[in-house]
Write a protein that holds these residues in place. Structure first.
Motif, PDB file in Angstrom:
ATOM      1  N   GLY A 217       0.811  -1.210   0.000  1.00 60.44           N
ATOM      2  CA  GLY A 217       0.000   0.000   0.000  1.00 60.44           C
ATOM      3  C   GLY A 217       0.845   1.260   0.000  1.00 60.44           C
ATOM      4  O   GLY A 217       0.550   2.229  -0.717  1.00 60.44           O
ATOM      5  N   MET A 267      -5.463   5.704   1.659  1.00 62.35           N
ATOM      6  CA  MET A 267      -4.627   5.015   2.646  1.00 62.35           C
ATOM      7  C   MET A 267      -5.425   4.659   3.888  1.00 62.35           C
ATOM      8  O   MET A 267      -5.272   3.567   4.457  1.00 62.35           O
ATOM      9  CB  MET A 267      -3.448   5.924   3.024  1.00 62.35           C
ATOM     10  CG  MET A 267      -2.421   5.279   3.968  1.00 62.35           C
ATOM     11  SD  MET A 267      -1.419   3.996   3.209  1.00 62.35           S
ATOM     12  CE  MET A 267      -1.961   2.543   4.088  1.00 62.35           C
ATOM     13  N   TYR A 270      -7.676   1.762   2.984  1.00 64.12           N
ATOM     14  CA  TYR A 270      -6.865   0.557   2.823  1.00 64.12           C
ATOM     15  C   TYR A 270      -6.466  -0.019   4.183  1.00 64.12           C
ATOM     16  O   TYR A 270      -6.492  -1.238   4.395  1.00 64.12           O
ATOM     17  CB  TYR A 270      -5.622   0.898   2.008  1.00 64.12           C
ATOM     18  CG  TYR A 270      -4.730  -0.280   1.706  1.00 64.12           C
ATOM     19  CD1 TYR A 270      -5.052  -1.186   0.707  1.00 64.12           C
ATOM     20  CD2 TYR A 270      -3.554  -0.495   2.428  1.00 64.12           C
ATOM     21  CE1 TYR A 270      -4.235  -2.262   0.430  1.00 64.12           C
ATOM     22  CE2 TYR A 270      -2.728  -1.567   2.162  1.00 64.12           C
ATOM     23  CZ  TYR A 270      -3.072  -2.450   1.161  1.00 64.12           C
ATOM     24  OH  TYR A 270      -2.271  -3.524   0.893  1.00 64.12           O
TER      25      TYR A 270
END
Length: 358
Positions: A217, A267, A270
């Motif tokens: 990520g 982010m 995620y």
């Protein structure tokens, strides 16, 4: 107890205390060798049929050394590269000017700032005289710690080799001297094996999977120093409930400041939708179902293990708590069985004493 038996028991206690004092400085390395031998023993049983006991143990010991040393060296190199890169990019004069400008904006007068700077420089010059002595003391302490660690790792390597070669005989000796019934002893060993594997799977597998997913990520969203933060996330993933969010949480703030809010939101999603779910799901499979060890107990084992055993306590702390829990379960089962047997014998005796009906 006669005098000879009492003297022999006292002698054994004294020798046991001496042996405990001898092992105490190397306890973390001894326990780590036992844990590694436990993990590698199934592979040793397979290789032993082809290579022989000693050659198989030697090969697995070399594999364990490489598997432990190479990641440690890589992590050290990544950390040093990150520190040097930060120092190269850091502009001291620009930082001082920014601090000075911020202080002026807060209403602090320039004369006051000049006086503070002069006092700070005087303090720094005065402390330089004692800095050499401090550095030498730290170097001596680092040298002593390195020597102790070297001896400890040497003990770990030798113990790992001999536990693989003669581990079955050691377990048989423990079984012979343990004052337990055969079925209770077998149940205890089986329970210890189950919970130990469950805790090992939960720590190692969850940490590696979460670290790699977090690094992926970071790479896709443009976070710098991906390799370094991947290693950091693997390390902090050993802490249940307070794991990788310690890394990706600040990364969200970093992306919101340096990139754009959309990247920071991605982010955040995620981390919540992938990393947190992976953490909870995998730990539920390997810890809760495998060993019944509560995440709070695992957390206490990790942090307490670090305090007691150093970095090796990451693995050894939860494993020791799991083994203790397995021993309590077997002990409780054994006591219940004994109590049921005693109650049945009492009932049988009471039935036999009843007078016959006329």
């Amino acid at each position: 107890m006669d005098a000879r038996t009492a003297f022999f028991a006292l002698l054994l206690v004294a020798l046991g205390v001496i042996c405990a004092l001898l092992v105490a400085p190397l306890l973390q390395y001894v326990l780590a060798a036992g844990l590694l031998a436990f993990v590698l023993y199934p592979a040793h049983e397979r290789l032993e049929k082809r290579l022989g006991a000693r050659l198989s143990a030697l090969a697995l010991t070399a594999f364990a050394i490489v598997a432990a040393v190479v990641p440690l060296i890589y992590f050290s190199i990544v950390v040093l590269q990150t520190v040097f890169s930060f120092l190269d990019d850091f502009d001291e004069l620009a930082a001082v000017e920014e601090v000075r400008a911020a202080a002026l904006e807060l209403g602090i007068e320039a004369e006051v700032l000049d006086e503070l700077e002069s006092e700070l420089l005087a303090e720094i010059e005065g402390s330089l005289s004692g800095s050499v002595e401090i550095v030498l003391q730290e170097l001596i302490g680092l040298l002593n710690a390195s020597i102790r660690m070297s001896f400890g790792l040497l003990v770990l390597v030798f113990l790992l080799y001999y536990l693989l070669v003669d581990g079955d005989r050691f377990v048989a000796w423990v079984s012979d001297i343990a004052p337990l019934e055969d079925d209770v002893r077998d149940e205890l060993f089986d329970e210890i094996e189950v919970v130990t594997w469950a805790v090992i799977y939960s720590h190692v597998l969850v940490a590696v999977v979460e670290g790699l997913l977090g690094g992926l990520g970071f790479y896709l969203l443009g976070v710098p120093n991906v390799a370094f933060w991947t290693v950091v996330m693997i390390v902090v993933s050993f802490l249940p409930a307070v794991g990788v969010w310690l890394v990706w949480g600040p990364a969200v703030v970093y992306l919101a400041i340096t990139a754009d809010p959309l990247t920071a939101a991605v982010m955040l999603l995620y981390g919540i939708a992938v990393l947190s779910i992976v953490d909870n799901y995998l730990r539920a499979i390997f810890v809760d179902r495998g060993s019944g060890l509560h995440p709070a107990v695992v957390l206490v084992g990790v942090i307490g293990g670090i305090y007691l055993l150093g970095i090796m306590g990451l693995f050894l702390g939860p494993v020791l708590l799991a083994v203790f829990k397995a021993g309590l379960n077997v002990f409780n089962t054994m006591n219940l069985t004994v109590e049921e047997g005693d109650s049945q014998s009492v009932d049988a005796e009471s039935d036999g004493q009843l007078p016959e009906a006329e």
